[in-house]
Enzyme design. Structure first.
Site, PDB file in Angstrom:
ATOM      1  N   LYS A  12      55.460   6.770  -5.754  1.00 15.48           N
ATOM      2  CA  LYS A  12      56.691   6.695  -6.548  1.00 15.48           C
ATOM      3  C   LYS A  12      57.898   6.262  -5.699  1.00 15.48           C
ATOM      4  O   LYS A  12      57.830   6.269  -4.463  1.00 15.48           O
ATOM      5  CB  LYS A  12      56.955   8.063  -7.184  1.00 15.48           C
ATOM      6  CG  LYS A  12      55.905   8.474  -8.226  1.00 15.48           C
ATOM      7  CD  LYS A  12      56.354   9.753  -8.939  1.00 15.48           C
ATOM      8  CE  LYS A  12      55.346  10.183  -9.980  1.00 15.48           C
ATOM      9  NZ  LYS A  12      55.817  11.367 -10.737  1.00 15.48           N
ATOM     10  N   TYR A  52      54.408   6.136 -19.703  1.00 17.56           N
ATOM     11  CA  TYR A  52      54.504   7.595 -19.858  1.00 17.56           C
ATOM     12  C   TYR A  52      54.593   8.009 -21.332  1.00 17.56           C
ATOM     13  O   TYR A  52      55.103   9.085 -21.625  1.00 17.56           O
ATOM     14  CB  TYR A  52      55.732   8.109 -19.110  1.00 17.56           C
ATOM     15  CG  TYR A  52      55.519   8.384 -17.632  1.00 17.56           C
ATOM     16  CD1 TYR A  52      54.443   9.144 -17.172  1.00 17.56           C
ATOM     17  CD2 TYR A  52      56.441   7.936 -16.688  1.00 17.56           C
ATOM     18  CE1 TYR A  52      54.283   9.428 -15.822  1.00 17.56           C
ATOM     19  CE2 TYR A  52      56.279   8.215 -15.330  1.00 17.56           C
ATOM     20  CZ  TYR A  52      55.193   8.965 -14.909  1.00 17.56           C
ATOM     21  OH  TYR A  52      55.040   9.264 -13.579  1.00 17.56           O
ATOM     22  N   PHE A  60      62.152  15.781 -20.632  1.00 20.84           N
ATOM     23  CA  PHE A  60      62.400  15.034 -19.392  1.00 20.84           C
ATOM     24  C   PHE A  60      61.978  13.567 -19.474  1.00 20.84           C
ATOM     25  O   PHE A  60      62.057  12.834 -18.487  1.00 20.84           O
ATOM     26  CB  PHE A  60      61.694  15.721 -18.210  1.00 20.84           C
ATOM     27  CG  PHE A  60      60.191  15.937 -18.399  1.00 20.84           C
ATOM     28  CD1 PHE A  60      59.280  14.923 -18.133  1.00 20.84           C
ATOM     29  CD2 PHE A  60      59.714  17.168 -18.829  1.00 20.84           C
ATOM     30  CE1 PHE A  60      57.910  15.125 -18.291  1.00 20.84           C
ATOM     31  CE2 PHE A  60      58.333  17.377 -18.996  1.00 20.84           C
ATOM     32  CZ  PHE A  60      57.428  16.345 -18.728  1.00 20.84           C
ATOM     33  N   ARG A  88      43.667  14.477  -7.939  1.00 17.24           N
ATOM     34  CA  ARG A  88      44.597  15.511  -8.407  1.00 17.24           C
ATOM     35  C   ARG A  88      44.661  16.666  -7.407  1.00 17.24           C
ATOM     36  O   ARG A  88      45.730  17.214  -7.148  1.00 17.24           O
ATOM     37  CB  ARG A  88      44.219  15.982  -9.808  1.00 17.24           C
ATOM     38  CG  ARG A  88      44.446  14.864 -10.829  1.00 17.24           C
ATOM     39  CD  ARG A  88      44.204  15.298 -12.238  1.00 17.24           C
ATOM     40  NE  ARG A  88      45.214  16.214 -12.740  1.00 17.24           N
ATOM     41  CZ  ARG A  88      46.439  15.870 -13.101  1.00 17.24           C
ATOM     42  NH1 ARG A  88      46.831  14.604 -12.994  1.00 17.24           N
ATOM     43  NH2 ARG A  88      47.281  16.761 -13.573  1.00 17.24           N
ATOM     44  N   THR A  94      52.120  19.580  -9.714  1.00 17.83           N
ATOM     45  CA  THR A  94      53.197  18.656 -10.100  1.00 17.83           C
ATOM     46  C   THR A  94      54.507  19.000  -9.387  1.00 17.83           C
ATOM     47  O   THR A  94      55.208  18.112  -8.903  1.00 17.83           O
ATOM     48  CB  THR A  94      53.420  18.728 -11.626  1.00 17.83           C
ATOM     49  OG1 THR A  94      52.163  18.500 -12.259  1.00 17.83           O
ATOM     50  CG2 THR A  94      54.424  17.706 -12.097  1.00 17.83           C
ATOM     51  N   ARG A 105      51.893  16.264  -2.258  1.00 13.56           N
ATOM     52  CA  ARG A 105      53.196  16.673  -2.816  1.00 13.56           C
ATOM     53  C   ARG A 105      53.829  17.790  -1.991  1.00 13.56           C
ATOM     54  O   ARG A 105      55.057  17.878  -1.896  1.00 13.56           O
ATOM     55  CB  ARG A 105      53.032  17.073  -4.278  1.00 13.56           C
ATOM     56  CG  ARG A 105      52.873  15.846  -5.180  1.00 13.56           C
ATOM     57  CD  ARG A 105      52.404  16.245  -6.542  1.00 13.56           C
ATOM     58  NE  ARG A 105      52.474  15.154  -7.505  1.00 13.56           N
ATOM     59  CZ  ARG A 105      51.843  15.176  -8.668  1.00 13.56           C
ATOM     60  NH1 ARG A 105      51.092  16.216  -9.008  1.00 13.56           N
ATOM     61  NH2 ARG A 105      51.949  14.163  -9.493  1.00 13.56           N
ATOM     62  N   ASN A 115      58.304  13.640  -6.945  1.00 12.80           N
ATOM     63  CA  ASN A 115      57.119  14.312  -6.383  1.00 12.80           C
ATOM     64  C   ASN A 115      56.154  13.315  -5.730  1.00 12.80           C
ATOM     65  O   ASN A 115      54.977  13.591  -5.568  1.00 12.80           O
ATOM     66  CB  ASN A 115      56.439  15.193  -7.435  1.00 12.80           C
ATOM     67  CG  ASN A 115      55.927  14.409  -8.627  1.00 12.80           C
ATOM     68  OD1 ASN A 115      56.131  13.198  -8.721  1.00 12.80           O
ATOM     69  ND2 ASN A 115      55.252  15.083  -9.533  1.00 12.80           N
ATOM     70  N   HIS A 118      51.826   9.805  -8.378  1.00 12.84           N
ATOM     71  CA  HIS A 118      51.257  10.060  -9.708  1.00 12.84           C
ATOM     72  C   HIS A 118      49.762   9.797  -9.630  1.00 12.84           C
ATOM     73  O   HIS A 118      49.321   8.920  -8.882  1.00 12.84           O
ATOM     74  CB  HIS A 118      51.871   9.099 -10.742  1.00 12.84           C
ATOM     75  CG  HIS A 118      51.109   9.074 -12.043  1.00 12.84           C
ATOM     76  ND1 HIS A 118      51.315  10.010 -13.037  1.00 12.84           N
ATOM     77  CD2 HIS A 118      50.100   8.268 -12.474  1.00 12.84           C
ATOM     78  CE1 HIS A 118      50.461   9.764 -14.031  1.00 12.84           C
ATOM     79  NE2 HIS A 118      49.719   8.710 -13.717  1.00 12.84           N
ATOM     80  N   GLU A 129      45.412   3.533 -17.694  1.00  7.85           N
ATOM     81  CA  GLU A 129      46.476   3.326 -16.693  1.00  7.85           C
ATOM     82  C   GLU A 129      46.132   2.173 -15.735  1.00  7.85           C
ATOM     83  O   GLU A 129      47.015   1.427 -15.315  1.00  7.85           O
ATOM     84  CB  GLU A 129      46.709   4.633 -15.913  1.00  7.85           C
ATOM     85  CG  GLU A 129      47.293   5.727 -16.808  1.00  7.85           C
ATOM     86  CD  GLU A 129      47.664   7.004 -16.061  1.00  7.85           C
ATOM     87  OE1 GLU A 129      47.326   7.135 -14.867  1.00  7.85           O
ATOM     88  OE2 GLU A 129      48.314   7.858 -16.684  1.00  7.85           O
TER      89      GLU A 129
END
Ligand code: CMP
Length: 138
Positions: A12, A52, A60, A88, A94, A105, A115, A118, A129
């Site tokens: 990100k 998203y 948010f 993950r 998260t 993270r 964070n 993704h 995705e």
């Protein structure tokens, strides 16, 4: 049963901005992921809104989409056994505050928004995705 899977990972804007791209890619490789495809791009807010969409009812959502489109990101297709879950676990929770020791993270995340990475949350979403970033328009 374990099987080879592919998952979508995004580095990100907060991490790209801090020049963490190579360090984070190295962590994926050290953890047995192959990076099959990658591209560094900046997307429009309207594209982030599509990406998203599953979060569109969340309070948010608008900030999240503004953030993902605020600077360059690196989208990657990662492959290994059980890649979706493995990624993950490697990313951690998260919210970086809750992320496990040794997770990406925990190490790099700044806040629940910033964070750093993704990752797809299911094999089904991984396909969607991956197509989003690598099939046609982006
Ligand atoms: P990501 O895995 O990219 O998926 C959706 C993102 O929304 C998530 O990481 C967070 O960065 C962001 N987000 C912001 N606020 C929240 C929240 N309250 N709960 C979950 N995700 C949030």
């Amino acid at each position: 049963m374990s099987k080879i899977e592919q998952t979508l990972s995004i580095i990100k804007p907060d991490a790209v901005e801090r020049n963490l791209e190579n360090e984070i890619k190295e962590i994926f490789k050290q953890n047995g992921f192959s990076i099959l495809k990658e591209k560094k791009i900046q997307i429009e807010k309207s594209e982030a809104e599509k990406f998203y969409k599953v979060h569109e009812t969340k309070p948010f959502y608008s900030d999240l989409c503004a953030y993902l489109s605020s600077g360059p990101i690196v989208a990657m297709v990662l492959e290994k056994e059980n890649a979706v879950l493995a990624n993950r676990n490697l990313m951690g929770s998260t919210n970086p505050k809750d992320a496990e020791d040794g997770s990406i993270r925990k190490k790099y995340g700044i806040s629940i928004d910033k964070n750093s990475v993704h990752g797809s949350d299911s094999v089904e979403n991984a396909k969607i995705e991956i197509d989003f970033f690598f099939k046609d328009h982006l």
